[in-house]
Design a protein around this motif. Sequence first.
Motif, mmCIF file in Angstrom:
data_model
loop_
_atom_site.group_PDB
_atom_site.id
_atom_site.type_symbol
_atom_site.label_atom_id
_atom_site.label_comp_id
_atom_site.label_asym_id
_atom_site.label_seq_id
_atom_site.Cartn_x
_atom_site.Cartn_y
_atom_site.Cartn_z
ATOM 1 N N UNK A 58 0.844 -1.194 0.000
ATOM 2 C CA UNK A 58 0.000 0.000 0.000
ATOM 3 C C UNK A 58 0.880 1.245 0.000
ATOM 4 N N UNK A 59 0.623 2.126 -0.950
ATOM 5 C CA UNK A 59 1.336 3.401 -1.013
ATOM 6 C C UNK A 59 0.294 4.516 -1.210
ATOM 7 N N UNK A 60 0.744 5.762 -1.095
ATOM 8 C CA UNK A 60 -0.190 6.876 -1.209
ATOM 9 C C UNK A 60 -0.352 7.377 -2.634
ATOM 10 N N UNK A 61 0.764 7.399 -3.388
ATOM 11 C CA UNK A 61 0.721 7.961 -4.737
ATOM 12 C C UNK A 61 1.788 7.305 -5.594
ATOM 13 N N UNK A 62 1.358 6.513 -6.555
ATOM 14 C CA UNK A 62 2.298 5.780 -7.397
ATOM 15 C C UNK A 62 3.254 6.721 -8.132
ATOM 16 N N UNK A 63 2.823 7.960 -8.383
ATOM 17 C CA UNK A 63 3.674 8.914 -9.089
ATOM 18 C C UNK A 63 4.888 9.320 -8.257
ATOM 19 N N UNK A 64 4.812 9.131 -6.938
ATOM 20 C CA UNK A 64 5.907 9.523 -6.049
ATOM 21 C C UNK A 64 6.769 8.333 -5.632
ATOM 22 N N UNK A 65 6.497 7.159 -6.212
ATOM 23 C CA UNK A 65 7.157 5.924 -5.782
ATOM 24 C C UNK A 65 8.321 5.566 -6.705
ATOM 25 N N UNK A 66 9.387 5.075 -6.090
ATOM 26 C CA UNK A 66 10.506 4.519 -6.855
ATOM 27 C C UNK A 66 10.975 3.246 -6.167
ATOM 28 N N UNK A 67 11.579 2.362 -6.951
ATOM 29 C CA UNK A 67 12.077 1.087 -6.433
ATOM 30 C C UNK A 67 13.564 1.001 -6.750
ATOM 31 N N UNK A 68 14.387 0.933 -5.714
ATOM 32 C CA UNK A 68 15.829 0.816 -5.911
ATOM 33 C C UNK A 68 16.282 -0.597 -5.558
ATOM 34 N N UNK A 69 17.477 -0.929 -6.026
ATOM 35 C CA UNK A 69 17.996 -2.276 -5.834
ATOM 36 C C UNK A 69 17.864 -3.121 -7.083
ATOM 37 N N UNK A 70 17.284 -2.542 -8.131
ATOM 38 C CA UNK A 70 17.102 -3.248 -9.401
ATOM 39 C C UNK A 70 17.941 -2.618 -10.513
ATOM 40 N N UNK A 71 18.811 -1.690 -10.127
ATOM 41 C CA UNK A 71 19.628 -1.002 -11.114
ATOM 42 C C UNK A 71 20.540 -1.981 -11.865
ATOM 43 N N UNK A 72 20.674 -1.742 -13.154
ATOM 44 C CA UNK A 72 21.564 -2.524 -14.019
ATOM 45 C C UNK A 72 21.324 -4.028 -13.885
ATOM 46 N N UNK A 73 20.049 -4.382 -13.742
ATOM 47 C CA UNK A 73 19.661 -5.789 -13.601
ATOM 48 C C UNK A 73 18.920 -6.259 -14.848
ATOM 49 N N UNK A 74 19.140 -7.498 -15.208
ATOM 50 C CA UNK A 74 18.422 -8.093 -16.328
ATOM 51 C C UNK A 74 16.954 -8.266 -15.953
ATOM 52 N N UNK A 75 16.053 -7.972 -16.903
ATOM 53 C CA UNK A 75 14.641 -8.211 -16.629
ATOM 54 C C UNK A 75 13.888 -8.591 -17.904
ATOM 55 N N UNK A 76 12.840 -9.350 -17.699
ATOM 56 C CA UNK A 76 11.922 -9.729 -18.775
ATOM 57 C C UNK A 76 10.745 -8.776 -18.713
ATOM 58 N N UNK A 77 10.470 -8.093 -19.813
ATOM 59 C CA UNK A 77 9.348 -7.162 -19.881
ATOM 60 C C UNK A 77 8.170 -7.869 -20.546
ATOM 61 N N UNK A 78 7.146 -8.187 -19.741
ATOM 62 C CA UNK A 78 6.015 -8.955 -20.233
ATOM 63 C C UNK A 78 4.945 -8.089 -20.884
ATOM 64 N N UNK A 79 5.162 -6.769 -20.882
ATOM 65 C CA UNK A 79 4.206 -5.857 -21.509
ATOM 66 C C UNK A 79 4.508 -5.678 -22.996
ATOM 67 N N UNK A 80 5.776 -5.742 -23.343
ATOM 68 C CA UNK A 80 6.155 -5.549 -24.739
ATOM 69 C C UNK A 80 5.695 -6.717 -25.602
ATOM 70 N N UNK A 81 5.478 -6.446 -26.865
ATOM 71 C CA UNK A 81 5.102 -7.485 -27.834
ATOM 72 C C UNK A 81 6.106 -7.437 -28.979
ATOM 73 N N UNK A 82 6.876 -8.514 -29.168
ATOM 74 C CA UNK A 82 6.917 -9.704 -28.314
ATOM 75 C C UNK A 82 7.609 -9.408 -26.969
#
Length: 322
Positions: free
Chosen positions: A193-217
């Motif tokens: 639960x957060x107050x405003x997604x526009x003010x949120x950031x997530x650290x600890x994932x910098x320069x990490x490999x990730x699979x983007x499931x939103x992109x097609x393909x």
Amino acid sequence: MVDRPKKPSALSATPGLAPQAQINISHSNSRVSAVLPTGESVEILLYGATIISWKDAQGNEKLWLSEKAKLDASKAVRGGIPLVFPVFGTAPDHEATSKLPQHGFARTSRWEFLGKSTSESSSSTDGGDSSVKLDFGLSTSNLDEASKKAWPHGFGLIYSVTLGREGLTTSIVVRNEGDTAWEFQTLMHTYFRINDIAAVSVSGLEQSSYIDKVTVPISTTTSPAGPVTITGKTDRVYTPAGGPGAPVVISEGGQNKFSIIRDNMNEVVVWNPWVDAKSMADFAPAEGYKNMICVEAGAVKGWQKLEAGETWEGSQVITTGN
């Protein structure tokens, strides 16, 4: 007055019991809740062993739960911390789990409450319970016939929820109780639960490999050096470069809100449905995506294999504040 040198001495006060964690089983034996002497609380549905509430000592809710979440065992819960097992999403190309519904059966099966254990804080002035651990079990015998048919393997799960004064720990032990090897995936689908997604950031994932499931393909890429921010529909599976022991931190307005450390859970899923939430029947309010972010510890990239009799364990530790 006559002096009485042998008069009896005053009895020392008998100390009372130190404050204890309070456990309650309610709603026709369908929910288990725990409250620490200092006020922190957690509530778990036996349906899915789903955590539906986690509050700090001041009563502030830490988890997001949809206003339309089904809590009557008719559907997987939208919000809280549902538990994914033995498949993440769907896996039509993985024969062993291809017949299972999305995210498997753990979140839609009734678990057994196995009991509690507590610990006392040595630094606590009252000596009261500083944490309480609640254990839940699921095995082949708990499954409905459809799940047994779709996944005919002998297994046993122990899911532990530990409520502490500074945070929440969830851990799962997976055991192969059959005669042949099988593979699985698991994930703790935490809705913060957060107050405003526009003010949120997530650290600890910098320069990490990730699979983007939103992109097609679907694409695989590497994240930039800065923290992750959410500006649209997001569904990514990260493999943090720092490993499970490096914290993943959710900040809001520059202040740390949550820190997640993982053990044997190598992936972190970051999810927010954005405006697509409006098309989800059990997601409410429609603008609720602005008040939640899913940062999910899991073992979902590839498969964990267990031979007969083998055991696997994974966990996450969530702490609040700085």
